[in-house]
Motif scaffolding. Structure first.
Motif, PDB file in Angstrom:
ATOM      1  N   LEU A  61      14.588  -2.093   5.946  1.00 46.40           N
ATOM      2  CA  LEU A  61      15.114  -3.000   6.958  1.00 46.40           C
ATOM      3  C   LEU A  61      14.331  -4.297   6.822  1.00 46.40           C
ATOM      4  CD1 LEU A  61      17.127  -3.197   9.300  1.00 46.40           C
ATOM      5  CD2 LEU A  61      15.289  -2.488  10.827  1.00 46.40           C
ATOM      6  N   VAL A  62      14.988  -5.365   6.365  1.00 44.06           N
ATOM      7  CA  VAL A  62      14.294  -6.617   6.060  1.00 44.06           C
ATOM      8  C   VAL A  62      14.987  -7.807   6.712  1.00 44.06           C
ATOM      9  CG1 VAL A  62      13.346  -5.777   3.879  1.00 44.06           C
ATOM     10  CG2 VAL A  62      15.561  -6.907   3.905  1.00 44.06           C
ATOM     11  N   ASP A  63      14.217  -8.900   6.841  1.00 42.12           N
ATOM     12  CA  ASP A  63      14.763 -10.143   7.365  1.00 42.12           C
ATOM     13  C   ASP A  63      15.295 -10.986   6.206  1.00 42.12           C
ATOM     14  OD1 ASP A  63      12.483 -11.132   6.146  1.00 42.12           O
ATOM     15  OD2 ASP A  63      11.407 -11.460   8.024  1.00 42.12           O
ATOM     16  N   CYS A  64      15.492 -12.283   6.423  1.00 45.64           N
ATOM     17  CA  CYS A  64      16.110 -13.149   5.409  1.00 45.64           C
ATOM     18  C   CYS A  64      15.172 -13.507   4.261  1.00 45.64           C
ATOM     19  CB  CYS A  64      16.628 -14.423   6.069  1.00 45.64           C
ATOM     20  SG  CYS A  64      15.312 -15.513   6.658  1.00 45.64           S
ATOM     21  N   ASN A  65      13.912 -13.160   4.336  1.00 46.37           N
ATOM     22  CA  ASN A  65      12.953 -13.484   3.281  1.00 46.37           C
ATOM     23  C   ASN A  65      13.166 -12.607   2.056  1.00 46.37           C
ATOM     24  OD1 ASN A  65      10.985 -15.543   4.345  1.00 46.37           O
ATOM     25  ND2 ASN A  65      11.023 -14.087   6.032  1.00 46.37           N
ATOM     26  N   ARG A  66      12.632 -13.064   0.916  1.00 43.78           N
ATOM     27  CA  ARG A  66      12.654 -12.250  -0.308  1.00 43.78           C
ATOM     28  C   ARG A  66      11.502 -11.269  -0.237  1.00 43.78           C
ATOM     29  NH1 ARG A  66      14.519 -14.626  -5.771  1.00 43.78           N
ATOM     30  NH2 ARG A  66      13.365 -12.771  -6.271  1.00 43.78           N
ATOM     31  N   HIS A  67      11.802 -10.004  -0.410  1.00 40.53           N
ATOM     32  CA  HIS A  67      10.791  -8.954  -0.301  1.00 40.53           C
ATOM     33  C   HIS A  67      10.611  -8.272  -1.648  1.00 40.53           C
ATOM     34  CE1 HIS A  67      10.505  -9.033   4.133  1.00 40.53           C
ATOM     35  NE2 HIS A  67      11.738  -9.476   4.031  1.00 40.53           N
ATOM     36  N   LYS A  68       9.407  -7.838  -1.907  1.00 40.40           N
ATOM     37  CA  LYS A  68       9.077  -7.102  -3.133  1.00 40.40           C
ATOM     38  C   LYS A  68       8.273  -5.865  -2.765  1.00 40.40           C
ATOM     39  CE  LYS A  68      10.166  -9.785  -6.778  1.00 40.40           C
ATOM     40  NZ  LYS A  68      10.819  -9.349  -7.956  1.00 40.40           N
ATOM     41  N   LEU A  69       8.262  -4.919  -3.676  1.00 35.32           N
ATOM     42  CA  LEU A  69       7.410  -3.743  -3.548  1.00 35.32           C
ATOM     43  C   LEU A  69       6.315  -3.831  -4.597  1.00 35.32           C
ATOM     44  CD1 LEU A  69      10.151  -0.989  -3.146  1.00 35.32           C
ATOM     45  CD2 LEU A  69       8.744  -2.003  -1.351  1.00 35.32           C
ATOM     46  N   GLU A 107      18.673 -14.752  11.641  1.00 36.64           N
ATOM     47  CA  GLU A 107      19.645 -13.664  11.563  1.00 36.64           C
ATOM     48  C   GLU A 107      18.940 -12.336  11.831  1.00 36.64           C
ATOM     49  OE1 GLU A 107      19.029 -15.344   8.398  1.00 36.64           O
ATOM     50  OE2 GLU A 107      20.254 -17.009   9.080  1.00 36.64           O
ATOM     51  N   PRO A 108      19.688 -11.343  12.268  1.00 37.13           N
ATOM     52  CA  PRO A 108      19.076 -10.022  12.482  1.00 37.13           C
ATOM     53  C   PRO A 108      18.713  -9.375  11.140  1.00 37.13           C
ATOM     54  CG  PRO A 108      21.441  -9.944  12.915  1.00 37.13           C
ATOM     55  CD  PRO A 108      21.098 -11.372  12.670  1.00 37.13           C
ATOM     56  N   LYS A 109      17.801  -8.435  11.184  1.00 34.91           N
ATOM     57  CA  LYS A 109      17.396  -7.722   9.975  1.00 34.91           C
ATOM     58  C   LYS A 109      18.539  -6.864   9.467  1.00 34.91           C
ATOM     59  CE  LYS A 109      12.460  -7.515  10.889  1.00 34.91           C
ATOM     60  NZ  LYS A 109      11.282  -6.647  10.972  1.00 34.91           N
ATOM     61  N   THR A 110      18.568  -6.663   8.139  1.00 36.25           N
ATOM     62  CA  THR A 110      19.591  -5.828   7.507  1.00 36.25           C
ATOM     63  C   THR A 110      18.907  -4.860   6.547  1.00 36.25           C
ATOM     64  OG1 THR A 110      19.919  -7.410   5.707  1.00 36.25           O
ATOM     65  CG2 THR A 110      21.372  -7.628   7.619  1.00 36.25           C
ATOM     66  N   THR A 111      19.590  -3.784   6.228  1.00 37.92           N
ATOM     67  CA  THR A 111      19.075  -2.821   5.263  1.00 37.92           C
ATOM     68  C   THR A 111      19.469  -3.287   3.865  1.00 37.92           C
ATOM     69  OG1 THR A 111      19.279  -1.031   6.860  1.00 37.92           O
ATOM     70  CG2 THR A 111      19.093  -0.411   4.545  1.00 37.92           C
ATOM     71  N   GLN A 112      18.465  -3.418   2.993  1.00 39.56           N
ATOM     72  CA  GLN A 112      18.686  -3.857   1.621  1.00 39.56           C
ATOM     73  C   GLN A 112      17.855  -3.009   0.679  1.00 39.56           C
ATOM     74  OE1 GLN A 112      17.904  -8.030   1.111  1.00 39.56           O
ATOM     75  NE2 GLN A 112      19.194  -8.618   2.818  1.00 39.56           N
ATOM     76  N   SER A 155       6.189 -11.086   0.535  1.00 38.26           N
ATOM     77  CA  SER A 155       7.510 -11.645   0.827  1.00 38.26           C
ATOM     78  C   SER A 155       7.330 -13.127   1.102  1.00 38.26           C
ATOM     79  CB  SER A 155       8.165 -10.957   2.026  1.00 38.26           C
ATOM     80  OG  SER A 155       7.519 -11.332   3.226  1.00 38.26           O
ATOM     81  N   THR A 156       8.423 -13.852   1.043  1.00 36.71           N
ATOM     82  CA  THR A 156       8.362 -15.253   1.435  1.00 36.71           C
ATOM     83  C   THR A 156       8.177 -15.302   2.947  1.00 36.71           C
ATOM     84  OG1 THR A 156      10.770 -15.323   1.574  1.00 36.71           O
ATOM     85  CG2 THR A 156       9.774 -16.040  -0.514  1.00 36.71           C
ATOM     86  N   MET A 157       7.861 -16.467   3.488  1.00 36.25           N
ATOM     87  CA  MET A 157       7.530 -16.575   4.907  1.00 36.25           C
ATOM     88  C   MET A 157       8.433 -17.567   5.644  1.00 36.25           C
ATOM     89  SD  MET A 157       4.987 -14.464   5.219  1.00 36.25           S
ATOM     90  CE  MET A 157       4.060 -14.864   6.665  1.00 36.25           C
TER      91      MET A 157
END
Length: 182
Positions: free
Chosen positions: A91-99, A133-138, A126-128
Protein backbone atom coordinates in the motif's frame (compact mmCIF):
# COMPACT_ATOMS: atom_id res chain seq x y z
CA UNK A 1 -46.17 9.07 -43.84
CA UNK A 2 -42.45 8.74 -43.25
CA UNK A 3 -40.43 6.36 -45.35
CA UNK A 4 -37.00 5.03 -44.42
CA UNK A 5 -34.78 4.43 -47.43
CA UNK A 6 -31.67 2.29 -47.28
CA UNK A 7 -28.41 4.24 -47.26
CA UNK A 8 -27.41 2.83 -50.67
CA UNK A 9 -30.58 4.23 -52.28
CA UNK A 10 -29.98 7.66 -50.71
CA UNK A 11 -26.34 7.71 -51.84
CA UNK A 12 -27.21 6.61 -55.38
CA UNK A 13 -29.98 9.17 -55.71
CA UNK A 14 -27.57 11.96 -54.69
CA UNK A 15 -24.98 10.81 -57.20
CA UNK A 16 -22.57 9.42 -54.63
CA UNK A 17 -21.29 5.91 -54.74
CA UNK A 18 -19.29 3.75 -52.41
CA UNK A 19 -17.62 0.38 -52.46
CA UNK A 20 -16.44 -2.00 -49.79
CA UNK A 21 -13.55 -4.40 -49.84
CA UNK A 22 -13.34 -7.46 -47.68
CA UNK A 23 -10.01 -9.10 -46.99
CA UNK A 24 -9.42 -12.52 -45.60
CA UNK A 25 -6.61 -12.98 -43.11
CA UNK A 26 -4.56 -16.00 -42.22
CA UNK A 27 -5.45 -17.74 -38.98
CA UNK A 28 -3.54 -16.54 -35.95
CA UNK A 29 -1.61 -19.26 -34.18
CA UNK A 30 -1.07 -19.11 -30.42
CA UNK A 31 2.73 -19.06 -30.84
CA UNK A 32 2.45 -15.81 -32.83
CA UNK A 33 0.78 -13.98 -29.95
CA UNK A 34 2.57 -12.53 -26.95
CA UNK A 35 0.22 -14.48 -24.70
CA UNK A 36 2.43 -17.44 -23.89
CA UNK A 37 2.14 -18.67 -20.37
CA UNK A 38 4.44 -20.94 -18.46
CA UNK A 39 3.67 -23.59 -15.87
CA UNK A 40 4.53 -22.30 -12.40
CA UNK A 41 4.84 -24.18 -9.13
CA UNK A 42 5.65 -22.86 -5.66
CA UNK A 43 7.03 -25.11 -2.92
CA UNK A 44 7.80 -24.57 0.74
CA UNK A 45 9.91 -26.81 2.97
CA UNK A 46 6.75 -28.51 4.26
CA UNK A 47 5.09 -29.23 0.87
CA UNK A 48 8.19 -29.72 -1.30
CA UNK A 49 7.81 -32.29 -4.08
CA UNK A 50 10.87 -33.15 -6.11
CA UNK A 51 10.62 -34.17 -9.73
CA UNK A 52 13.12 -35.41 -12.31
CA UNK A 53 13.58 -31.89 -13.70
CA UNK A 54 14.34 -30.17 -10.36
CA UNK A 55 15.91 -32.95 -8.27
CA UNK A 56 19.38 -31.36 -8.51
CA UNK A 57 18.22 -28.05 -6.97
CA UNK A 58 18.24 -27.66 -3.18
CA UNK A 59 15.06 -28.05 -1.16
CA UNK A 60 13.76 -24.66 0.09
CA UNK A 61 14.64 -23.64 3.67
CA UNK A 62 11.92 -23.17 6.29
CA UNK A 63 11.65 -19.41 5.67
CA UNK A 64 11.80 -19.67 1.85
CA UNK A 65 9.63 -20.59 -1.10
CA UNK A 66 10.95 -22.24 -4.25
CA UNK A 67 9.36 -20.82 -7.41
CA UNK A 68 9.66 -23.11 -10.44
CA UNK A 69 8.86 -21.76 -13.92
CA UNK A 70 8.60 -24.35 -16.69
CA UNK A 71 8.48 -22.81 -20.17
CA UNK A 72 6.65 -24.45 -23.09
CA UNK A 73 8.80 -25.75 -25.94
CA UNK A 74 8.85 -23.48 -29.00
CA UNK A 75 10.38 -23.98 -32.44
CA UNK A 76 12.05 -20.54 -32.41
CA UNK A 77 13.10 -20.00 -28.79
CA UNK A 78 15.95 -17.67 -29.79
CA UNK A 79 13.28 -15.03 -30.59
CA UNK A 80 11.88 -15.06 -27.03
CA UNK A 81 13.00 -13.76 -23.65
CA UNK A 82 11.78 -14.26 -20.08
CA UNK A 83 11.52 -11.20 -17.82
CA UNK A 84 11.26 -11.73 -14.05
CA UNK A 85 10.35 -9.19 -11.36
CA UNK A 86 10.68 -9.97 -7.66
CA UNK A 87 8.79 -7.80 -5.22
CA UNK A 88 5.81 -7.34 -2.94
CA UNK A 89 2.34 -5.85 -3.19
CA UNK A 90 2.39 -2.79 -0.94
CA UNK A 91 0.00 0.00 0.00
CA UNK A 92 1.88 3.07 -1.26
CA UNK A 93 1.36 6.76 -1.92
CA UNK A 94 2.24 8.66 -5.13
CA UNK A 95 6.00 8.47 -4.51
CA UNK A 96 8.33 6.01 -6.24
CA UNK A 97 9.06 3.15 -3.86
CA UNK A 98 11.81 0.54 -3.92
CA UNK A 99 12.65 -2.55 -1.93
CA UNK A 100 16.09 -3.43 -0.63
CA UNK A 101 17.71 -6.84 -0.76
CA UNK A 102 20.21 -8.78 -2.79
CA UNK A 103 19.34 -11.03 -5.72
CA UNK A 104 22.14 -13.62 -5.89
CA UNK A 105 22.68 -15.96 -8.83
CA UNK A 106 23.99 -19.32 -7.62
CA UNK A 107 25.09 -22.50 -9.35
CA UNK A 108 24.18 -26.08 -8.44
CA UNK A 109 27.46 -27.78 -7.54
CA UNK A 110 28.38 -30.54 -9.97
CA UNK A 111 25.57 -29.70 -12.40
CA UNK A 112 26.35 -26.15 -13.53
CA UNK A 113 22.68 -25.10 -13.46
CA UNK A 114 21.95 -21.57 -12.26
CA UNK A 115 19.21 -20.35 -9.95
CA UNK A 116 18.44 -17.10 -8.13
CA UNK A 117 18.04 -16.56 -4.39
CA UNK A 118 16.87 -13.63 -2.25
CA UNK A 119 17.42 -14.15 1.48
CA UNK A 120 15.77 -10.99 2.82
CA UNK A 121 13.61 -8.14 1.52
CA UNK A 122 13.26 -4.83 3.35
CA UNK A 123 11.41 -1.60 2.66
CA UNK A 124 13.71 0.65 0.70
CA UNK A 125 13.95 4.31 -0.16
CA UNK A 126 11.24 6.37 -1.81
CA UNK A 127 10.91 9.84 -3.22
CA UNK A 128 9.50 12.45 -0.83
CA UNK A 129 6.83 14.29 -2.82
CA UNK A 130 3.69 15.57 -1.15
CA UNK A 131 0.79 13.31 -2.14
CA UNK A 132 -2.85 14.33 -2.18
CA UNK A 133 -4.28 11.13 -3.66
CA UNK A 134 -5.16 8.17 -1.44
CA UNK A 135 -2.73 5.27 -1.17
CA UNK A 136 -3.09 2.38 -3.62
CA UNK A 137 -1.82 -1.19 -3.72
CA UNK A 138 1.04 -1.57 -6.20
CA UNK A 139 3.68 -4.17 -6.99
CA UNK A 140 6.97 -2.73 -5.69
CA UNK A 141 10.02 -4.41 -7.19
CA UNK A 142 13.35 -5.37 -5.71
CA UNK A 143 16.19 -4.00 -7.82
CA UNK A 144 15.79 -4.36 -11.57
CA UNK A 145 14.08 -6.94 -13.76
CA UNK A 146 15.95 -10.15 -14.49
CA UNK A 147 16.09 -10.90 -18.20
CA UNK A 148 16.85 -14.48 -19.17
CA UNK A 149 17.17 -16.22 -22.50
CA UNK A 150 14.16 -18.37 -23.29
CA UNK A 151 15.15 -22.00 -22.76
CA UNK A 152 12.51 -24.66 -22.25
CA UNK A 153 15.00 -27.46 -21.56
CA UNK A 154 15.34 -26.69 -17.84
CA UNK A 155 12.94 -24.92 -15.44
CA UNK A 156 13.87 -21.49 -14.04
CA UNK A 157 14.29 -21.67 -10.25
CA UNK A 158 13.98 -18.82 -7.71
CA UNK A 159 14.23 -19.02 -3.91
CA UNK A 160 12.40 -16.14 -2.22
CA UNK A 161 11.26 -15.23 1.30
CA UNK A 162 7.65 -16.17 2.17
CA UNK A 163 6.43 -12.58 1.86
CA UNK A 164 7.97 -12.04 -1.61
CA UNK A 165 6.22 -12.48 -4.92
CA UNK A 166 7.51 -13.31 -8.37
CA UNK A 167 5.91 -12.16 -11.58
CA UNK A 168 7.03 -12.87 -15.11
CA UNK A 169 6.30 -12.13 -18.72
CA UNK A 170 7.51 -13.60 -21.95
CA UNK A 171 8.76 -11.28 -24.67
CA UNK A 172 8.95 -12.00 -28.38
CA UNK A 173 11.11 -10.19 -30.92
CA UNK A 174 8.72 -8.61 -33.42
CA UNK A 175 11.16 -6.97 -35.82
CA UNK A 176 14.21 -8.21 -37.70
CA UNK A 177 17.71 -6.94 -36.89
CA UNK A 178 18.86 -3.72 -38.54
CA UNK A 179 22.44 -2.81 -39.40
CA UNK A 180 24.32 0.23 -38.11
CA UNK A 181 26.51 2.13 -40.59
CA UNK A 182 28.02 0.43 -43.62
Amino acid sequence: MNYVLPLSVVLLSTGLSFSANVMATSPVYQEQLNTLSAKTDVYTASDYVSSEQIKMFPKPDDNMKQHVITLPTLSNEDQYMLEIEIGQNKLVDCNRHKLMGEIVQKTVEGWGYNYFQVDKIMTGPSTMMMCTEPKTTQFVILGESINENYDSRLPKIYYLPHDAQLRYRIWRAETPFSFSGN
